[in-house]
Design a protein around this motif. Structure first.
Motif, PDB file in Angstrom:
ATOM      1  N   VAL A 245      48.034  -1.066 -69.971  1.00 23.97           N
ATOM      2  CA  VAL A 245      49.465  -1.776 -70.208  1.00 23.97           C
ATOM      3  C   VAL A 245      50.499  -0.615 -70.432  1.00 23.97           C
ATOM      4  N   TYR A 275      49.509  -1.766 -76.064  1.00 23.05           N
ATOM      5  CA  TYR A 275      50.259  -1.103 -74.502  1.00 23.05           C
ATOM      6  C   TYR A 275      51.000   0.155 -75.208  1.00 23.05           C
ATOM      7  N   VAL A 304      50.938  -3.454 -65.366  1.00 23.71           N
ATOM      8  CA  VAL A 304      49.395  -3.777 -65.865  1.00 23.71           C
ATOM      9  C   VAL A 304      48.302  -3.220 -64.947  1.00 23.71           C
ATOM     10  N   LEU A 328      48.698  -9.610 -69.032  1.00 26.16           N
ATOM     11  CA  LEU A 328      48.480  -8.516 -70.172  1.00 26.16           C
ATOM     12  C   LEU A 328      46.924  -7.875 -70.171  1.00 26.16           C
TER      13      LEU A 328
END
Length: 332
Positions: A245, A275, A304, A328
């Motif tokens: 991510v 992320y 993603v 995600l």
């Protein structure tokens, strides 16, 4: 003494050694005509600030202007550094080797009193900073940490290194250390290199402007750094896929520089998914190129598994529908 001082006569030099007593004194034998001495004076100034608590004294001395001192200590080239304690020479360093100078100062300061090491500084900052710095130095094959941006450098050394890289067709990304004090201080300890700019290739420190100049003059720079011939598309593909991510935003995770970026960070943090972020304000090539690559004209942009999800409005819709976590995690 918290600043780099200058000795212009033999008497001033002797007085400084005398006043320092058993505290460490570092003397830089320099020459105004040698650019590497200017760079090392920046290193000395930084060390003077960092070791003020240890009462160490940092001195610069024009080697040719005080020949009696230079001859006494057999100074045959510049820069040369001598280390004194109690008026006696205890160590020596020949050449513009900033990491070695830092190590010697740390070792000799610690031997005479409490002085923290660069490694301790990173340790105290915590593992999160260490991981962040590792990601930053690996953010592109060639990463330049500088004052300002390539389009607007904010110090002479940064301006010089940008000119050298562009002149030799080197493709590089940059990070403005003036925009992030945590990175500015942490990277000095992480790399054991106390000044900026700093150039990294494949996550490894190459050095500052003098090292890059030497590589350019020897013809090795093109072999050390990636050439601009590499396609921008290939670079963007690598960036969007560097983590599962990735958020391309204005500013950093700890310092968002627009309201949309701030809002999307809050949504991602609430999803409890790891992320990575990329500050598009630090790299104009990425900022403009990614808009065409993704056919998405604004920021932030969320990816993603290398695929564009969208901007703030899309992420809000996913949150409201309860799908954000699954997206995600790459589950839908």
């Amino acid at each position: 003494m918290a600043a780099l001082v200058e000795a212009t006569t033999e008497k001033q030099f002797e007085d400084l050694l005398s006043k320092a007593g058993k505290n460490l004194t570092v003397v830089h034998f320099q020459a105004a005509w040698a650019p590497q001495c200017g760079q090392m004076n920046e290193v000395m100034s930084e060390l003077a600030r960092e070791h003020a608590h240890a009462h160490a004294t940092f001195v610069k001395l024009e080697a040719e202007a005080v020949p009696e001192v230079s001859e006494r200590y057999e100074i045959s080239s510049v820069p040369t550094f001598l280390f004194f304690r109690g008026g006696e020479k205890v160590d020596r360093l020949d050449g513009a080797h900033a990491p070695e100078l830092v190590k010697k100062v740390q070792r000799l300061s610690a031997a005479g009193g409490p002085a923290g090491s660069a490694g301790e500084a990173v340790g105290e900052a915590g593992g999160d900073l260490n991981q962040r710095l590792k990601k930053l130095v690996n953010a592109a094959p060639c990463m330049l940490f500088m004052k300002g941006a390539p389009q607007e450098p904010r110090c002479g050394f940064s301006r010089q290194i940008v000119a050298l890289l562009k002149e030799h067709g080197v493709q590089f990304s940059s990070f403005d250390i003036l925009s992030d004090e945590e990175v500015r201080q942490g990277l000095k300890a992480f790399s054991n290199w106390p000044t900026y700019p700093q150039l990294y290739v494949n996550g490894e420190l190459v050095g500052g402007v003098d090292i890059v100049r030497e590589l350019a003059e020897s013809g090795e720079l093109e072999n050390t750094c990636p050439r601009a011939g590499a396609t921008l598309e290939g670079r963007l593909k690598a960036l969007v896929g560097r983590s599962p991510v990735v958020l391309f935003m204005k500013g950093s995770r700890g310092n968002a520089k627009c309201g949309f970026s701030r809002q999307i960070l809050e949504l991602l943090d609430g999803a409890a998914v790891e992320y990575d972020t990329f500050d598009i304000l630090q790299d104009e090539e990425v900022r403009q190129g990614l808009k065409a690559y993704s056919n998405w004209p604004t920021y932030p942009q969320l990816y993603v598994n290398g695929e564009l999800i969208g901007g703030l409005d899309i992420v809000k819709e996913l949150k409201e529908s309860g799908e954000l976590g699954a997206v995600l995690r790459g589950e839908s």
